[in-house]
Design a protein around this motif. Structure first.
Motif, PDB file in Angstrom:
ATOM      1  N   ASP A 111      65.437  48.550  48.996  1.00  0.00           N
ATOM      2  CA  ASP A 111      66.207  49.083  50.120  1.00  0.00           C
ATOM      3  C   ASP A 111      67.575  49.577  49.662  1.00  0.00           C
ATOM      4  O   ASP A 111      68.114  50.550  50.201  1.00  0.00           O
ATOM      5  CB  ASP A 111      66.367  47.990  51.183  1.00  0.00           C
ATOM      6  CG  ASP A 111      66.907  48.527  52.498  1.00  0.00           C
ATOM      7  OD1 ASP A 111      66.648  49.710  52.805  1.00  0.00           O
ATOM      8  OD2 ASP A 111      67.585  47.776  53.211  1.00  0.00           O
ATOM      9  N   SER A 115      65.934  55.331  49.975  1.00  0.00           N
ATOM     10  CA  SER A 115      66.140  55.607  51.392  1.00  0.00           C
ATOM     11  C   SER A 115      64.780  55.710  52.080  1.00  0.00           C
ATOM     12  O   SER A 115      63.830  56.255  51.506  1.00  0.00           O
ATOM     13  CB  SER A 115      66.927  56.914  51.572  1.00  0.00           C
ATOM     14  OG  SER A 115      67.024  57.270  52.946  1.00  0.00           O
ATOM     15  N   LYS A 117      62.733  56.530  55.925  1.00  0.00           N
ATOM     16  CA  LYS A 117      62.847  57.120  57.257  1.00  0.00           C
ATOM     17  C   LYS A 117      61.490  57.012  57.949  1.00  0.00           C
ATOM     18  O   LYS A 117      60.479  57.438  57.384  1.00  0.00           O
ATOM     19  CB  LYS A 117      63.273  58.578  57.176  1.00  0.00           C
ATOM     20  CG  LYS A 117      63.550  59.222  58.542  1.00  0.00           C
ATOM     21  CD  LYS A 117      64.035  60.651  58.372  1.00  0.00           C
ATOM     22  CE  LYS A 117      64.337  61.312  59.717  1.00  0.00           C
ATOM     23  NZ  LYS A 117      65.498  60.687  60.373  1.00  0.00           N
ATOM     24  N   TYR A 261      62.933  64.862  52.165  1.00  0.00           N
ATOM     25  CA  TYR A 261      61.977  63.797  52.450  1.00  0.00           C
ATOM     26  C   TYR A 261      60.839  63.857  51.439  1.00  0.00           C
ATOM     27  O   TYR A 261      60.555  64.900  50.854  1.00  0.00           O
ATOM     28  CB  TYR A 261      61.424  63.927  53.875  1.00  0.00           C
ATOM     29  CG  TYR A 261      62.497  64.020  54.927  1.00  0.00           C
ATOM     30  CD1 TYR A 261      63.235  62.900  55.297  1.00  0.00           C
ATOM     31  CD2 TYR A 261      62.785  65.237  55.542  1.00  0.00           C
ATOM     32  CE1 TYR A 261      64.237  62.988  56.255  1.00  0.00           C
ATOM     33  CE2 TYR A 261      63.779  65.333  56.505  1.00  0.00           C
ATOM     34  CZ  TYR A 261      64.503  64.205  56.848  1.00  0.00           C
ATOM     35  OH  TYR A 261      65.491  64.290  57.789  1.00  0.00           O
ATOM     36  N   HIS A 281      64.649  58.294  44.034  1.00  0.00           N
ATOM     37  CA  HIS A 281      66.019  57.843  43.750  1.00  0.00           C
ATOM     38  C   HIS A 281      66.905  58.979  43.266  1.00  0.00           C
ATOM     39  O   HIS A 281      67.977  59.214  43.840  1.00  0.00           O
ATOM     40  CB  HIS A 281      65.976  56.732  42.702  1.00  0.00           C
ATOM     41  CG  HIS A 281      67.332  56.272  42.257  1.00  0.00           C
ATOM     42  ND1 HIS A 281      68.143  55.481  43.059  1.00  0.00           N
ATOM     43  CD2 HIS A 281      68.020  56.500  41.116  1.00  0.00           C
ATOM     44  CE1 HIS A 281      69.273  55.244  42.416  1.00  0.00           C
ATOM     45  NE2 HIS A 281      69.230  55.854  41.235  1.00  0.00           N
ATOM     46  N   GLU A 284      67.445  61.707  45.844  1.00  0.00           N
ATOM     47  CA  GLU A 284      67.996  61.208  47.110  1.00  0.00           C
ATOM     48  C   GLU A 284      67.141  61.650  48.294  1.00  0.00           C
ATOM     49  O   GLU A 284      67.641  62.131  49.315  1.00  0.00           O
ATOM     50  CB  GLU A 284      69.451  61.656  47.284  1.00  0.00           C
ATOM     51  CG  GLU A 284      70.375  61.132  46.198  1.00  0.00           C
ATOM     52  CD  GLU A 284      71.824  61.547  46.405  1.00  0.00           C
ATOM     53  OE1 GLU A 284      72.077  62.396  47.274  1.00  0.00           O
ATOM     54  OE2 GLU A 284      72.691  61.014  45.702  1.00  0.00           O
ATOM     55  N   SER A 286      64.346  60.646  51.245  1.00  0.00           N
ATOM     56  CA  SER A 286      63.884  59.513  52.044  1.00  0.00           C
ATOM     57  C   SER A 286      62.361  59.477  52.052  1.00  0.00           C
ATOM     58  O   SER A 286      61.707  60.508  52.251  1.00  0.00           O
ATOM     59  CB  SER A 286      64.392  59.638  53.485  1.00  0.00           C
ATOM     60  OG  SER A 286      65.803  59.606  53.529  1.00  0.00           O
TER      61      SER A 286
END
Length: 327
Positions: A111, A115, A117, A261, A281, A284, A286
């Protein structure tokens, strides 16, 4: 607890680095051979405040529990070939948590590093546009998203830019008919934008694109123009099981295109998922969901830190059967 990894050409050289930086009180968690030589993971407990003897005993038991937790997590991260720098940061996060449950400590480290979603947060307001390299599973993922909409009693429209390939249109027609979704074929950014604009207010638009070479700027520019014209959210579809460095480079290239995403696919057929962790990672992105089956119904699952930790922990190296292993 302070956790560090040291690499030397020999075990003695690595141990000398441990003693120099952490001192004689350092606890060796693991020693492993790799391409660079010998890798030693060591920990140093933070100075404790004076306390009564029972409290000291309890603290000692807790420290050993933490060491066991970090050993578990280190083994899982190493199995999945998570890049060393990222793995060290995740181990530091887990080691600083006061948790007796190593799985929960692992989930917390995920976590902190990644990220997440919920897929349900992507409503009908903006189309979802799937992009990725050829063979990543975009068309099947698009059908799975239509299935998710169907299960939620929502309407969907599949806008495919991949109808020109052999069998592409027939496959899309089969999917949409079974899922009671509308199908629109569009092969230009303007056509995709027109189809997206013509959808009903409660209709979820899912755009399936052709495979893209992530390192071809011209191909990526077409994707950017299409997403901008349609007002779509870009979602990278990336198969699991690839080299972590290659997966990270691919994700970074698509991040430049505008993808925020990630939906990893083929997690059921991959033993090592470090590429997915590395890609999410460094770019970046999600994590929205994960493809765990080639079947349309139920083949897309929600992803959160706990479910991902459990998925990673249950992946074991492939063991050939006795029959296959025999000469």
């Amino acid at each position: 607890m302070l956790l560090r990894t040291f690499t030397g050409k020999t075990a003695a050289e690595a141990m000398a680095q441990v003693r120099q930086l952490l001192g004689d009180e350092a606890i060796i968690l693991s020693t492993q051979d790799d391409d660079a030589g010998v890798r030693v993971t060591a920990a140093l407990e933070q100075a404790a405040q004076p306390a009564a003897a029972p409290a000291k005993a309890a603290a000692t038991r807790q420290s050993w529990d933490e060491l066991e937790a970090t050993d578990h997590i280190a083994a899982v991260l190493d199995h999945h070939r998570v890049p060393r720098g990222l793995a060290d940061r995740m181990l530091n996060t887990a080691a600083n948590l006061a948790s007796d449950d190593w799985m929960m400590a692992f989930a917390a480290s995920l976590d902190h590093a990644l990220s997440f979603k919920p897929l349900g947060d992507l409503g009908p307001e903006r189309p979802v546009m799937l992009i990725g390299p050829s063979g990543a599973g975009k068309s099947v993922t698009a059908a799975k998203l239509c299935a998710c909409a169907r299960l939620a009693e929502a309407r969907s429209v599949l806008i495919t830019m991949d109808g020109g390939k052999a069998g592409g249109r027939a496959q899309a027609e089969t999917f949409t008919k079974a899922l009671q979704a509308r199908l629109v074929c569009a092969d230009t950014p303007a056509a995709v934008a027109e189809a997206a604009a013509a959808r009903a207010a409660d209709e979820i638009a899912i755009i399936d694109t052709v495979g893209c070479n992530p390192f071809d700027a011209a191909e990526r520019r077409i994707l950017s123009e299409t997403a901008e014209a349609a007002g779509a959210d870009l979602v990278l579809v990336l198969p699991a099981g690839g080299d972590p460095a290659e997966a990270a480079d691919t994700a970074l290239a698509f991040a430049e295109t505008g993808a925020r995403y990630l939906i990893p696919t083929r997690l059921d057929a991959a033993r090592r998922i470090g590429g997915v962790i590395s890609a999410a990672h460094v770019a970046e992105m999600s994590l929205l969901a994960a493809g765990v089956s080639r079947h349309i119904g139920g083949g897309l699952i929600a992803v959160n830190p706990v479910s991902l930790a459990r998925l990673l922990a249950t992946r074991q190296p492939f063991q050939p059967s006795t029959l296959l292993a025999a000469d």
